[in-house]
Design a protein around this motif. Structure first.
Motif, PDB file in Angstrom:
ATOM      1  N   ALA A   1      12.396  45.616  53.894  1.00  0.00           N
ATOM      2  CA  ALA A   1      13.105  46.605  54.854  1.00  0.00           C
ATOM      3  C   ALA A   1      12.816  47.855  53.995  1.00  0.00           C
ATOM      4  O   ALA A   1      13.144  47.972  52.637  1.00  0.00           O
ATOM      5  CB  ALA A   1      14.560  46.575  55.146  1.00  0.00           C
ATOM      6  N   LEU A   2      12.211  48.799  54.403  1.00  0.00           N
ATOM      7  CA  LEU A   2      11.960  49.869  53.859  1.00  0.00           C
ATOM      8  C   LEU A   2      12.724  51.231  54.303  1.00  0.00           C
ATOM      9  O   LEU A   2      12.813  51.412  55.484  1.00  0.00           O
ATOM     10  CB  LEU A   2      10.355  50.418  54.105  1.00  0.00           C
ATOM     11  CG  LEU A   2       9.452  49.697  52.873  1.00  0.00           C
ATOM     12  CD1 LEU A   2       8.934  48.495  53.465  1.00  0.00           C
ATOM     13  CD2 LEU A   2       8.796  50.756  52.220  1.00  0.00           C
ATOM     14  N   VAL A   3      13.466  51.825  53.392  1.00  0.00           N
ATOM     15  CA  VAL A   3      14.414  52.739  53.964  1.00  0.00           C
ATOM     16  C   VAL A   3      14.101  54.182  53.142  1.00  0.00           C
ATOM     17  O   VAL A   3      13.608  54.093  51.867  1.00  0.00           O
ATOM     18  CB  VAL A   3      15.880  52.527  53.738  1.00  0.00           C
ATOM     19  CG1 VAL A   3      16.263  51.080  54.426  1.00  0.00           C
ATOM     20  CG2 VAL A   3      16.376  52.164  52.299  1.00  0.00           C
TER      21      VAL A   3
ATOM     22  N   HIS B   1      17.078  54.878  62.111  1.00  0.00           N
ATOM     23  CA  HIS B   1      16.319  53.826  62.528  1.00  0.00           C
ATOM     24  C   HIS B   1      16.027  52.598  61.374  1.00  0.00           C
ATOM     25  O   HIS B   1      16.157  51.668  61.836  1.00  0.00           O
ATOM     26  CB  HIS B   1      14.816  54.073  63.006  1.00  0.00           C
ATOM     27  CG  HIS B   1      14.510  55.377  64.017  1.00  0.00           C
ATOM     28  ND1 HIS B   1      15.210  54.970  65.095  1.00  0.00           N
ATOM     29  CD2 HIS B   1      14.104  56.328  64.113  1.00  0.00           C
ATOM     30  CE1 HIS B   1      14.947  56.170  65.959  1.00  0.00           C
ATOM     31  NE2 HIS B   1      14.433  56.873  65.515  1.00  0.00           N
ATOM     32  N   GLU B   2      16.013  52.910  60.253  1.00  0.00           N
ATOM     33  CA  GLU B   2      16.024  52.143  59.115  1.00  0.00           C
ATOM     34  C   GLU B   2      17.159  51.268  58.673  1.00  0.00           C
ATOM     35  O   GLU B   2      17.043  50.445  58.430  1.00  0.00           O
ATOM     36  CB  GLU B   2      15.403  53.192  57.847  1.00  0.00           C
ATOM     37  CG  GLU B   2      14.101  53.839  57.955  1.00  0.00           C
ATOM     38  CD  GLU B   2      13.920  54.860  57.357  1.00  0.00           C
ATOM     39  OE1 GLU B   2      14.421  55.170  56.286  1.00  0.00           O
ATOM     40  OE2 GLU B   2      13.202  55.787  57.829  1.00  0.00           O
ATOM     41  N   GLU B   3      18.369  52.148  59.216  1.00  0.00           N
ATOM     42  CA  GLU B   3      19.595  51.442  58.947  1.00  0.00           C
ATOM     43  C   GLU B   3      19.730  50.114  59.886  1.00  0.00           C
ATOM     44  O   GLU B   3      20.225  49.143  59.504  1.00  0.00           O
ATOM     45  CB  GLU B   3      20.698  52.383  59.162  1.00  0.00           C
ATOM     46  CG  GLU B   3      21.993  51.847  58.720  1.00  0.00           C
ATOM     47  CD  GLU B   3      23.092  52.937  59.457  1.00  0.00           C
ATOM     48  OE1 GLU B   3      23.104  53.880  59.688  1.00  0.00           O
ATOM     49  OE2 GLU B   3      24.472  52.316  59.132  1.00  0.00           O
TER      50      GLU B   3
ATOM     51  N   SER C   1      13.088  51.551  48.445  1.00  0.00           N
ATOM     52  CA  SER C   1      12.917  52.932  48.800  1.00  0.00           C
ATOM     53  C   SER C   1      12.194  53.792  47.789  1.00  0.00           C
ATOM     54  O   SER C   1      12.298  53.319  46.564  1.00  0.00           O
ATOM     55  CB  SER C   1      14.542  53.327  48.992  1.00  0.00           C
ATOM     56  OG  SER C   1      14.479  54.943  49.194  1.00  0.00           O
ATOM     57  N   MET C   2      11.588  54.635  48.276  1.00  0.00           N
ATOM     58  CA  MET C   2      10.718  55.563  47.307  1.00  0.00           C
ATOM     59  C   MET C   2      11.380  56.842  47.337  1.00  0.00           C
ATOM     60  O   MET C   2      11.669  57.197  48.581  1.00  0.00           O
ATOM     61  CB  MET C   2       9.274  55.671  47.627  1.00  0.00           C
ATOM     62  CG  MET C   2       8.595  56.596  46.840  1.00  0.00           C
ATOM     63  SD  MET C   2       6.600  56.532  47.269  1.00  0.00           S
ATOM     64  CE  MET C   2       6.385  58.280  47.551  1.00  0.00           C
ATOM     65  N   GLY C   3      11.837  57.450  46.128  1.00  0.00           N
ATOM     66  CA  GLY C   3      12.537  58.799  46.143  1.00  0.00           C
ATOM     67  C   GLY C   3      13.091  58.935  44.571  1.00  0.00           C
ATOM     68  O   GLY C   3      12.906  58.514  43.763  1.00  0.00           O
TER      69      GLY C   3
ATOM     70  N   GLU D   1      10.376  56.204  62.634  1.00  0.00           N
ATOM     71  CA  GLU D   1       9.819  57.279  62.057  1.00  0.00           C
ATOM     72  C   GLU D   1      11.010  57.786  61.091  1.00  0.00           C
ATOM     73  O   GLU D   1      12.310  57.643  61.339  1.00  0.00           O
ATOM     74  CB  GLU D   1       9.671  58.702  63.059  1.00  0.00           C
ATOM     75  CG  GLU D   1      10.629  59.474  63.315  1.00  0.00           C
ATOM     76  CD  GLU D   1      11.328  59.024  64.621  1.00  0.00           C
ATOM     77  OE1 GLU D   1      10.986  57.991  65.008  1.00  0.00           O
ATOM     78  OE2 GLU D   1      12.408  59.878  65.072  1.00  0.00           O
ATOM     79  N   SER D   2      10.583  58.533  59.752  1.00  0.00           N
ATOM     80  CA  SER D   2      11.847  58.867  59.186  1.00  0.00           C
ATOM     81  C   SER D   2      12.521  59.896  59.777  1.00  0.00           C
ATOM     82  O   SER D   2      11.876  61.044  60.285  1.00  0.00           O
ATOM     83  CB  SER D   2      11.102  59.416  57.780  1.00  0.00           C
ATOM     84  OG  SER D   2      10.124  60.369  58.112  1.00  0.00           O
ATOM     85  N   ALA D   3      13.893  60.052  59.197  1.00  0.00           N
ATOM     86  CA  ALA D   3      14.826  61.167  60.249  1.00  0.00           C
ATOM     87  C   ALA D   3      14.323  62.636  59.956  1.00  0.00           C
ATOM     88  O   ALA D   3      14.634  63.457  60.519  1.00  0.00           O
ATOM     89  CB  ALA D   3      16.151  60.880  59.847  1.00  0.00           C
TER      90      ALA D   3
HETATM   91  N1  LIG Z   1       9.936  57.512  50.709  1.00  0.00           N
HETATM   92  C1  LIG Z   1       9.990  56.197  51.462  1.00  0.00           C
HETATM   93  N2  LIG Z   1      10.781  55.142  50.855  1.00  0.00           N
HETATM   94  C2  LIG Z   1      10.680  54.155  51.740  1.00  0.00           C
HETATM   95  N3  LIG Z   1      10.300  54.001  52.992  1.00  0.00           N
HETATM   96  C3  LIG Z   1       9.733  55.027  53.464  1.00  0.00           C
HETATM   97  C4  LIG Z   1       9.711  56.363  52.977  1.00  0.00           C
HETATM   98  N4  LIG Z   1       8.923  57.144  53.677  1.00  0.00           N
HETATM   99  C5  LIG Z   1       8.821  56.598  54.734  1.00  0.00           C
HETATM  100  N5  LIG Z   1       9.165  55.527  54.710  1.00  0.00           N
HETATM  101  C6  LIG Z   1       9.118  54.204  55.978  1.00  0.00           C
HETATM  102  O1  LIG Z   1       8.090  54.573  56.621  1.00  0.00           O
HETATM  103  C7  LIG Z   1       8.765  54.862  58.191  1.00  0.00           C
HETATM  104  C8  LIG Z   1       7.924  55.905  58.669  1.00  0.00           C
HETATM  105  O2  LIG Z   1       7.909  57.267  58.080  1.00  0.00           O
HETATM  106  P1  LIG Z   1       7.407  58.328  58.530  1.00  0.00           P
HETATM  107  O3  LIG Z   1       5.900  58.163  58.668  1.00  0.00           O
HETATM  108  O4  LIG Z   1       7.773  59.389  57.588  1.00  0.00           O
HETATM  109  O5  LIG Z   1       8.035  58.804  59.699  1.00  0.00           O
HETATM  110  C9  LIG Z   1      10.147  55.292  57.794  1.00  0.00           C
HETATM  111  O6  LIG Z   1      10.920  54.917  58.818  1.00  0.00           O
HETATM  112  C10 LIG Z   1      10.498  54.285  56.495  1.00  0.00           C
HETATM  113  O7  LIG Z   1      10.723  53.099  56.877  1.00  0.00           O
END
Ligand SMILES: Nc1ncnc2c1ncn2[C@@H]1O[C@H](COP(=O)(O)O)[C@@H](O)[C@H]1O
Ligand SMILES: Cc1cc2nc3c(=O)[nH]c(=O)nc-3n(C[C@H](O)[C@H](O)[C@H](O)COP(=O)(O)OP(=O)(O)OC[C@H]3O[C@@H](n4cnc5c(N)ncnc54)[C@H](O)[C@@H]3O)c2cc1C
Lengths: 316, 257
Positions: free
Chosen positions: B5-7, B38-40, B61-63, B123-125
């Motif tokens: 799972a990616l968060v 959504h990721e939760e 997670s990337m950050g 999508e990311s929040a």
């Molecule tokens: N920095 C990140 N680390 C982990 N997962 C990510 C990251 N950015 C985006 N994602 C994953 O990609 C999904 C779509 O992201 P986004 O394209 O930014 O709307 C998110 O809901 C996450 O599951």
């Protein structure tokens, strides 16, 4: 040089947001083309001329049928490759964004989702972050510029154009048809939260699942629907389908009655499309009260039943 | 099953989103942080599938290093392993994010075997690019559907997973061969709260780090700005239940009675 609109549709039915995208496409000062594919494509193609599409490219070939993100995405790549547009855009709907992301991934191009305003050459834009609660000014550097427009960011206007349909043969690998729709389940029709003329919403202050009964009664009297905040769905008091907000539903009722809701930005972006907002809150400083056109300061547990009683009295 | 799972760590703003003086970040000095909603739900979906079918779930997670807080939160509700892909914390564009995460997933799969299912948020929040998952799935050569509100392994043919997506008129059902990717939406489930045992496990769990980077893509953030404010002279219709007649006058005026 053309602006190509990637048209999402459901078996021929084109959503209103696509007409906004076609209107936006005319702002780039180049001929507007559109692209359709899949079951119902011919029907969808038929309505696009009225919104300014000079040519409608109909992508045909094996392995294309009912909506499939990958097969349709690959078909759109075929049209982009055959017609070399400088700007490719769609509506920021679920399918619109999904198709654009598929095209972007396949062509290794950047894609800017949910723009609210774009410069005439497509190289700079304002886009929505946080579901529209925050804006980002961004730049886009690419030979082919991929964009989507956030729904409701511009007003759709008709402008007749030829809408000549041209077939484009595209190659879609059988392996890509693996994410096709296998089945459809039709839900009961009728008014939904998104289309209800009245939404009576409750927040954390409602306190329990049972305590929503008076809100149900009022919504029933007014022919409306019950909504809620995320605090409520997180507690399991209401299903997520009732949630208003960034990760819930965007509503646009004649009146939104928001009781016991503080009005966090993520809730507000779902509510701000309402024509009128009435906040009921014990706190006169609550964000919802400050932003609403109308407010009542008081305990929702007393105010909501009093409204219902008054409505019944007047109905006689 | 092996599930990833990616968060993403995001601030949890309240009534207004404040921007830092350099106009590049959400000012999160006084804010709590959360996993994107959504990721939760993606984490909860992974935990439920493992409970039903056995196997192991990993969260990635990337950050910035502080993202460890969200990874541990995911472990506290049942994820077995956690992986951080560390960055300097500056906002990355979607192509760069996808490239780095793809490389990180490939490293992890080379060491531990392929994931049957990779779960993203729709999508990311915060940035809301609607694409990182789709780019990663394409790079890995796996099927992907976004906007998923239901997952079912039992109802699918062998080696497949069923995924439901809501549209205006109903529900579409997709069947994806595994290994597969999905992007899920809030509402697919109700995320659980951590138990005491879960909290303890999350404190002890080991944080794995995978170094991976991507090249900057063609989209660049210039600055953040507040959307035009809604200015409203709020009309106070009254206090408490005595306001009912005034409210109903308004309802009549608006023609919704
Ligand atoms: N920095 C990140 N680390 C982990 N997962 C990510 C990251 N950015 C985006 N994602 C994953 O990609 C999904 C779509 O992201 P986004 O394209 O930014 O709307 C998110 O809901 C996450 O599951
Ligand atoms: C990324 C992200 C996405 C989110 N998406 C959403 C979303 O889609 N939808 C959403 O709603 N939230 C969303 N949230 C959560 C949001 O930030 C708030 O936490 C949530 O909206 C708060 O719900 P609430 O207003 O019911 O509760 P609270 O903020 O606790 O407010 C309760 C209100 O009730 C008032 N009150 C108390 N007692 C009474 C009484 N007796 N009568 C009347 N009023 C009373 C209080 O004054 C207060 O204003 C999201 C959060 C994040 C981080």
């Amino acid at each position: 040089m053309t602006a190509l609109v990637v048209v999402e549709h459901d078996r021929g039915a084109v959503p209103d947001a696509m007409f906004e995208a076609l209107t936006a496409a005319r702002g780039f000062g180049m001929p507007v083309h559109a692209a359709v594919t899949g079951d119902g494509a011919a029907e969808a193609a038929g309505v696009l001329g009225a919104w300014g599409a000079e040519v409608v490219h109909h992508a045909t070939g094996a392995n294309i049928g009912d909506y499939s993100p990958e097969a349709w995405g690959q078909a759109m790549v075929g049209v982009v490759e055959a017609t070399s547009p400088s700007i490719v855009l769609s509506a920021g709907t679920d399918r619109g964004n999904e198709l654009m992301a598929q095209v972007a991934a396949r062509m290794d191009l950047p894609f800017v989702a949910n723009c609210v305003e774009v410069s005439a050459d497509g190289s700079s834009m304002t886009r929505a972050q946080w579901g529209g609660a925050l804006h980002e000014s961004a730049t886009l550097t690419a030979d082919t510029k991929l964009l989507s427009f956030a729904p409701h960011s511009i007003e759709a206007t008709e402008q007749a154009a030829a809408g000549t349909v041209a077939e484009v043969a595209v190659d879609v690998d059988a392996g890509l048809a693996r994410t096709m729709i296998k089945d459809r389940v039709v839900l009961s029709e009728g008014i939904t939260l998104a289309t209800a003329p009245v939404v009576v919403s409750g927040g954390r202050a409602v306190g329990s699942e049972e305590a929503f009964a008076p809100l149900e009664e009022l919504a029933g009297e007014l022919g409306g629907k019950v909504g809620c905040s995320r605090a409520v769905t997180n507690n399991g008091w209401r299903p997520h389908s009732d949630q208003v907000g960034q990760t819930g539903t965007r509503i646009a009722p004649q009146i939104y009655i928001a009781s016991g809701i503080s009005g966090a930005t993520q809730h507000w972006v779902g509510a701000m499309g309402s024509k009128n907002i009435l906040a009921i809150n014990t706190d006169p400083e609550a964000n919802m009260v400050v932003k609403a056109g109308w407010a009542v300061i008081g305990d929702l547990h007393e105010v909501i039943p009093a409204i219902t009683e008054e409505v019944r009295k007047r109905k006689g | 099953m092996r599930i990833l799972a990616l968060v993403k760590r995001v601030p949890a703003p309240g009534a207004r989103i404040n921007i830092t003086a350099d106009e590049q970040y959400v000012d999160d000095k006084n804010l709590g942080h959360a996993i994107s909603p959504h990721e939760e739900c993606g984490v909860e979906a992974a935990v439920q599938l493992i409970e039903q079918h056995g196997g192991e779930a990993t969260v990635m997670s990337m950050g910035a290093d502080v993202s460890e807080e969200q990874l541990r939160a995911a472990v506290s509700v049942g994820m077995a392993k956690m992986v951080l892909v560390p960055t300097d914390g500056t906002p990355k564009d979607p192509q760069e994010t996808a490239a780095a995460l793809t490389a990180a997933i490939q490293q992890l799969e080379a060491e531990e075997g392929a994931f049957d299912l990779i779960i993203f948020g729709n999508e990311s929040a915060d940035q809301g690019g609607f694409q990182v998952g789709i780019r990663i799935a394409h790079a890995l050569g796996r099927p992907m559907v976004n906007g998923i509100k239901g997952l079912d392994v039992d109802g699918a043919s062998d080696g497949h997973i069923l995924a439901n997506r809501e549209i205006d008129s109903g529900v579409e059902v997709y069947e994806l061969p595994m290994p597969a990717c999905v992007g899920v939406k809030e509402g697919i489930n109700l995320p659980r709260y951590p138990t005491m045992k879960g909290r303890l496990a999350s404190k002890k769990a080991e944080l794995a780090t995978v170094e991976a980077a991507g090249e900057a893509g063609g989209q660049a953030q210039v600055k953040l700005l507040s959307p035009p404010e809604v200015v409203n002279e709020t009309v106070i219709l009254g206090n408490g239940p005595d306001a009912a007649p005034a409210i109903v006058d308004l309802l009549e005026e608006l023609g919704v009675m």
